[in-house]
Every structure is written in structure tokens, then in C-alpha cells.
Design a protein around this motif. Sequence first.
Motif, mmCIF file in Angstrom:
data_model
loop_
_atom_site.group_PDB
_atom_site.id
_atom_site.type_symbol
_atom_site.label_atom_id
_atom_site.label_comp_id
_atom_site.label_asym_id
_atom_site.label_seq_id
_atom_site.Cartn_x
_atom_site.Cartn_y
_atom_site.Cartn_z
ATOM 1 N N ALA A 219 0.840 -1.208 0.000
ATOM 2 C CA ALA A 219 0.000 0.000 0.000
ATOM 3 C C ALA A 219 0.874 1.257 0.000
ATOM 4 N N MET B 266 2.441 1.700 -3.461
ATOM 5 C CA MET B 266 1.487 2.114 -4.496
ATOM 6 C C MET B 266 1.039 3.562 -4.308
ATOM 7 N N SER C 250 -0.173 5.095 -7.886
ATOM 8 C CA SER C 250 -0.883 4.053 -8.624
ATOM 9 C C SER C 250 -2.385 4.318 -8.649
ATOM 10 N N GLU C 251 -3.003 4.016 -9.764
ATOM 11 C CA GLU C 251 -4.454 4.163 -9.881
ATOM 12 C C GLU C 251 -5.190 3.152 -9.007
ATOM 13 N N TYR C 252 -4.494 2.151 -8.503
ATOM 14 C CA TYR C 252 -5.100 1.120 -7.662
ATOM 15 C C TYR C 252 -4.848 1.348 -6.173
ATOM 16 N N ALA C 253 -4.242 2.447 -5.825
ATOM 17 C CA ALA C 253 -3.878 2.710 -4.427
ATOM 18 C C ALA C 253 -5.093 2.690 -3.496
ATOM 19 N N LYS C 254 -6.195 3.268 -3.916
ATOM 20 C CA LYS C 254 -7.374 3.296 -3.046
ATOM 21 C C LYS C 254 -7.900 1.896 -2.766
ATOM 22 N N GLN C 255 -7.944 1.046 -3.786
ATOM 23 C CA GLN C 255 -8.420 -0.325 -3.579
ATOM 24 C C GLN C 255 -7.474 -1.104 -2.678
ATOM 25 N N ILE C 256 -6.177 -0.899 -2.858
ATOM 26 C CA ILE C 256 -5.192 -1.570 -2.011
ATOM 27 C C ILE C 256 -5.330 -1.074 -0.576
ATOM 28 N N CYS C 257 -5.592 0.221 -0.402
ATOM 29 C CA CYS C 257 -5.785 0.770 0.945
ATOM 30 C C CYS C 257 -7.028 0.176 1.615
ATOM 31 N N GLU C 258 -8.069 -0.075 0.853
ATOM 32 C CA GLU C 258 -9.262 -0.726 1.412
ATOM 33 C C GLU C 258 -8.905 -2.128 1.912
ATOM 34 N N SER D 40 -9.195 5.812 1.550
ATOM 35 C CA SER D 40 -9.862 5.096 0.467
ATOM 36 C C SER D 40 -11.324 5.495 0.308
#
Length: 109
Positions: free
Chosen positions: A53, A56, A61-69, A108
Motif C-alpha cells: 500500500a 502504491m 498508482s491508480e489502484y492505491a485506493k483499492q489496495i488501501c481498502e 480510500s
Amino acid sequence: MSNEQLQNCIEECLKCMVICNQCYKACLSEGHAGHMSRCIQLDRDCADICQLAASMMARGSEYAKQICELCASICEECGNECKKHDMEHCQKCAEACFKCAEICRQLSA
């Protein structure tokens, strides 16, 4: 999200990673690793997702929020397991995990 919020979340993830790794190592060295197997497993999973996390978020990264969740969920699970144990390292780990989970959830949202 502000730069300050992002930096704060990265720092909390890295702190949590370090503390989870310390808890994992301490649990292994106590001589009853079998009894602590769930704690050890979650410490490792939590440390790994916190590192991912932070990485990212740092690179945008565009996926940082999902990884943070996902990070928040794993941190919470690890915190819940660690708080069951009386050892000081487990209690410190639980505290770090809950703080990281809270900050990751805020980021997130």
C-alpha cells in the motif's frame, strides 16, 4: 485527498509494517509458535500489504485506493488477533494495526 493525508497514510503503513514484522519475529522466538500461528500468519500478511500500500501510494498508482481498502481490512483482522494476546509486542501491534486501518479507510473513502 491532500498530499498531507497521503503522506500520513504512507507513514502509518510503514510503521505498521515494521511493528508487524517485530511482532512476527517475537512470536516465533517465544517457543510456542504453534499457539501463535494465526497471529504470525496475520502479522506477515499485514506487513506485506502495508508495504504494498505504501509503495502504491508513493508512486501514485491508480489502484492505491483499492489496495488501501484491502490493507484496512487486513490490518483490522491482524489487530483483532493480536489484541487477544497479553504479550507487549502483540498489544503494540494491535494498536498500530488499528491506527493504520483507520487512516487507510479515510484515504480510500
